[in-house]
Every structure is written in structure tokens, then in C-alpha cells.
Design a protein around this motif. Structure first.
Motif, PDB file in Angstrom:
ATOM      1  N   LYS A 127      66.305  58.012  18.627  1.00  0.00           N
ATOM      2  CA  LYS A 127      67.667  57.462  18.764  1.00  0.00           C
ATOM      3  C   LYS A 127      68.667  58.554  18.969  1.00  0.00           C
ATOM      4  N   LEU A 128      68.272  59.660  18.395  1.00  0.00           N
ATOM      5  CA  LEU A 128      69.689  60.561  18.326  1.00  0.00           C
ATOM      6  C   LEU A 128      69.812  61.288  19.861  1.00  0.00           C
ATOM      7  N   GLY A 129      68.404  61.699  20.287  1.00  0.00           N
ATOM      8  CA  GLY A 129      68.640  62.010  21.903  1.00  0.00           C
ATOM      9  C   GLY A 129      69.142  60.719  22.677  1.00  0.00           C
ATOM     10  N   LYS A 130      68.812  59.391  22.544  1.00  0.00           N
ATOM     11  CA  LYS A 130      69.372  58.504  23.394  1.00  0.00           C
ATOM     12  C   LYS A 130      70.816  58.401  23.289  1.00  0.00           C
ATOM     13  N   GLU A 131      71.338  58.588  21.878  1.00  0.00           N
ATOM     14  CA  GLU A 131      72.632  58.223  21.821  1.00  0.00           C
ATOM     15  C   GLU A 131      73.485  59.508  22.386  1.00  0.00           C
ATOM     16  N   LEU A 132      72.994  60.733  22.299  1.00  0.00           N
ATOM     17  CA  LEU A 132      73.583  61.862  23.023  1.00  0.00           C
ATOM     18  C   LEU A 132      73.546  62.077  24.362  1.00  0.00           C
ATOM     19  N   LEU A 133      72.680  61.336  24.840  1.00  0.00           N
ATOM     20  CA  LEU A 133      72.309  61.397  26.407  1.00  0.00           C
ATOM     21  C   LEU A 133      73.437  60.102  26.980  1.00  0.00           C
ATOM     22  N   SER A 134      73.679  59.122  26.051  1.00  0.00           N
ATOM     23  CA  SER A 134      74.650  58.023  26.314  1.00  0.00           C
ATOM     24  C   SER A 134      76.039  58.486  26.414  1.00  0.00           C
ATOM     25  N   GLN A 135      76.485  59.211  25.433  1.00  0.00           N
ATOM     26  CA  GLN A 135      77.543  59.828  25.299  1.00  0.00           C
ATOM     27  C   GLN A 135      77.991  60.937  26.585  1.00  0.00           C
ATOM     28  N   ALA A 136      76.862  61.514  26.790  1.00  0.00           N
ATOM     29  CA  ALA A 136      77.142  62.486  27.933  1.00  0.00           C
ATOM     30  C   ALA A 136      77.330  61.841  29.179  1.00  0.00           C
ATOM     31  N   LYS A 137      76.823  60.679  29.487  1.00  0.00           N
ATOM     32  CA  LYS A 137      76.732  59.897  30.556  1.00  0.00           C
ATOM     33  C   LYS A 137      78.008  59.272  30.753  1.00  0.00           C
ATOM     34  N   GLN A 138      78.740  58.720  29.625  1.00  0.00           N
ATOM     35  CA  GLN A 138      79.881  58.031  29.513  1.00  0.00           C
ATOM     36  C   GLN A 138      80.988  59.172  30.148  1.00  0.00           C
ATOM     37  N   GLY A 139      80.750  60.473  29.891  1.00  0.00           N
ATOM     38  CA  GLY A 139      81.809  61.324  30.308  1.00  0.00           C
ATOM     39  C   GLY A 139      82.882  61.574  29.314  1.00  0.00           C
ATOM     40  N   ASN A 140      82.307  61.492  27.952  1.00  0.00           N
ATOM     41  CA  ASN A 140      83.306  61.661  26.679  1.00  0.00           C
ATOM     42  C   ASN A 140      83.489  63.215  26.548  1.00  0.00           C
ATOM     43  N   LYS A 141      84.169  63.631  27.240  1.00  0.00           N
ATOM     44  CA  LYS A 141      84.455  65.047  27.057  1.00  0.00           C
ATOM     45  C   LYS A 141      85.622  65.290  26.206  1.00  0.00           C
ATOM     46  N   VAL A 142      85.720  66.061  25.149  1.00  0.00           N
ATOM     47  CA  VAL A 142      86.739  66.376  24.288  1.00  0.00           C
ATOM     48  C   VAL A 142      86.937  67.885  24.169  1.00  0.00           C
ATOM     49  N   SER A 143      88.127  68.087  24.028  1.00  0.00           N
ATOM     50  CA  SER A 143      88.529  69.743  23.875  1.00  0.00           C
ATOM     51  C   SER A 143      89.571  69.287  22.562  1.00  0.00           C
ATOM     52  N   PHE A 144      89.851  70.630  22.239  1.00  0.00           N
ATOM     53  CA  PHE A 144      90.967  70.827  20.853  1.00  0.00           C
ATOM     54  C   PHE A 144      92.064  71.836  21.393  1.00  0.00           C
ATOM     55  N   ARG A 145      93.053  71.583  21.045  1.00  0.00           N
ATOM     56  CA  ARG A 145      94.285  72.754  21.574  1.00  0.00           C
ATOM     57  C   ARG A 145      94.699  73.008  20.048  1.00  0.00           C
ATOM     58  N   VAL A 146      94.581  74.354  19.422  1.00  0.00           N
ATOM     59  CA  VAL A 146      94.948  74.824  18.104  1.00  0.00           C
ATOM     60  C   VAL A 146      96.084  75.562  18.552  1.00  0.00           C
ATOM     61  N   GLY A 147      97.238  75.439  17.759  1.00  0.00           N
ATOM     62  CA  GLY A 147      98.355  76.685  18.008  1.00  0.00           C
ATOM     63  C   GLY A 147      99.535  75.795  17.216  1.00  0.00           C
ATOM     64  N   VAL A 148     100.796  76.399  17.695  1.00  0.00           N
ATOM     65  CA  VAL A 148     101.990  75.963  17.360  1.00  0.00           C
ATOM     66  C   VAL A 148     102.516  75.067  18.565  1.00  0.00           C
ATOM     67  N   PHE A 149     102.911  74.152  18.164  1.00  0.00           N
ATOM     68  CA  PHE A 149     103.140  72.894  19.399  1.00  0.00           C
ATOM     69  C   PHE A 149     104.833  72.763  19.131  1.00  0.00           C
ATOM     70  N   GLY A 150     105.568  72.594  20.410  1.00  0.00           N
ATOM     71  CA  GLY A 150     106.964  72.094  20.339  1.00  0.00           C
ATOM     72  C   GLY A 150     107.646  72.552  21.777  1.00  0.00           C
ATOM     73  N   SER A 151     108.609  72.566  21.919  1.00  0.00           N
ATOM     74  CA  SER A 151     109.208  72.869  23.154  1.00  0.00           C
ATOM     75  C   SER A 151     109.161  74.501  23.291  1.00  0.00           C
ATOM     76  N   ASP A 152     109.166  74.912  24.626  1.00  0.00           N
ATOM     77  CA  ASP A 152     109.050  76.191  24.922  1.00  0.00           C
ATOM     78  C   ASP A 152     110.335  77.329  24.300  1.00  0.00           C
ATOM     79  N   ASP A 153     111.285  76.731  23.929  1.00  0.00           N
ATOM     80  CA  ASP A 153     112.434  77.421  23.287  1.00  0.00           C
ATOM     81  C   ASP A 153     112.407  77.213  21.851  1.00  0.00           C
ATOM     82  N   SER A 154     111.450  76.773  21.161  1.00  0.00           N
ATOM     83  CA  SER A 154     111.698  76.474  19.954  1.00  0.00           C
ATOM     84  C   SER A 154     111.209  77.773  19.001  1.00  0.00           C
ATOM     85  N   THR A 155     111.923  77.867  17.991  1.00  0.00           N
ATOM     86  CA  THR A 155     111.791  79.086  17.248  1.00  0.00           C
ATOM     87  C   THR A 155     110.118  79.452  16.774  1.00  0.00           C
TER      88      THR A 155
END
Length: 180
Positions: A12-40
């Protein structure tokens, strides 16, 4: 000579992971300090992670003279060395993050957690671990006219760290931002 026939059935685990991969559910994470380029905070975060060169203005010259008693020549360059804080936090905790993702993928495949819940947990954890690591064991080069550690002295930088989730749905709001 005997013939052996082997068949396999995906779990069941293998089927679900394969299903997620086929759907193209790619996720990435951006970590840091966000705001406008001129924010302090964005400028401070980038200056510490990558280093910077700042050209002294008349206003800066007056500030340095009043605050530190240091005469600076207008037009001279102040070089700020890189003090890796974001890269260092990730490198130190790479195995922990990989294990967290693996555990969450299993929970998603088993139906004990949604993909969105998993992504939120990962995003908040990335921000929290980065905040905890901020300023620890950094090889800061000595700075002649300043005392303390600017990354952690006021807490502003730590409070500014967050994570954004990037998926086919777009970019999420910032997770883990503020005093957590």
C-alpha cells in the motif's frame, strides 16, 4: 533444471508513493528571511550569509564617528566577511531533515497524514531548527569596532526567519515567522 517464477505485489505504501510521484507533486522549501530586497532584515541576512561591500556615505561617516569614534572617509569601502548562518544550519541538520521527510512520507502513504500537514510540519521545523542554530559556533572573524554578535544581539534576525512551501499550487505564505 527447475524453473522458478517470482512475482511481486506492491505494498500500500509503495502504491501511494508511486501515485504521488506520477501526479507530479513536487514540493520544495525556501528557508530564510523574506521581504523586499531593500528591507533591513533581508539586507542583514544576505550580508551575513554571502558577505558584502558597503560604500561609506556622509551619513554613515557621521554615525560611525558618533557611535564608535571611528573616522571613516566618505567613499571608502567597508568589507563585511561572509558568516554562513543558513548554510551552516542546513549542513549540520541534513540527516535530521532527511529523516523527518522520510517519516512524513510514510505517514502520508499510510493515510495517517495529509501532504499539506506533512509540508507544514517540515516547513515549520526547517524554520525552527535554523533559528536554534543561529549564531552557534560560528567562526566570526574579529571586527575591530564592534562588540557582540549582530546575528543574535537583538533577536530581530531570528524572528525574521521563516519557510515558504513551493508546489504546483504556487508559493505559500511564510511559515515559522516571528517569535515561535
Amino acid at each position: 533444471m527447475a524453473k522458478l517464477k517470482v512475482t511481486s505485489t506492491p505494498t500500500k505504501l509503495g502504491k501511494e508513493l508511486l501515485s504521488q510521484a506520477k501526479q507530479g507533486n513536487k514540493v520544495s522549501f525556501r528557508v530564510g528571511v523574506f521581504g523586499s530586497d531593500d528591507s533591513t532584515q533581508v539586507k542583514k541576512a544576505a550580508s551575513h550569509e554571502f558577505g558584502a561591500e558597503i560604500k561609506v556615505t556622509k551619513k554613515m561617516r557621521g554615525y560611525f564617528m558618533a557611535k564608535f569614534g571611528v573616522p571613516l572617509k566618505v567613499g571608502s569601502i567597508i568589507k563585511i566577511p561572509a558568516r554562513k548562518w543558513l548554510t551552516l544550519a542546513f549542513e549540520r541538520n541534513r540527516d535530521y531533515f532527511n529523516q523527518l521527510i522520510k517519516v512524513n512520507m510514510k505517514k502520508v502513504a499510510e493515510g495517517r497524514m495529509t501532504v499539506e500537514e506533512s509540508n507544514n510540519i517540515i516547513a515549520i521545523t526547517l524554520a525552527e531548527v535554523t533559528k536554534e542554530e543561529l549564531g552557534q559556533d560560528m567562526n566570526n572573524p574579529p571586527i575591530k569596532y564592534r562588540k557582540g554578535t549582530p546575528l543574535v544581539d537583538t533577536g530581530d534576525m531570528r524572528r525574521s526567519i521563516g519557510t515558504k512551501i513551493v508546489s504546483r499550487k504556487g508559493v505559500s505564505k511564510t511559515h515559522g515567522y516571528g517569535d515561535d
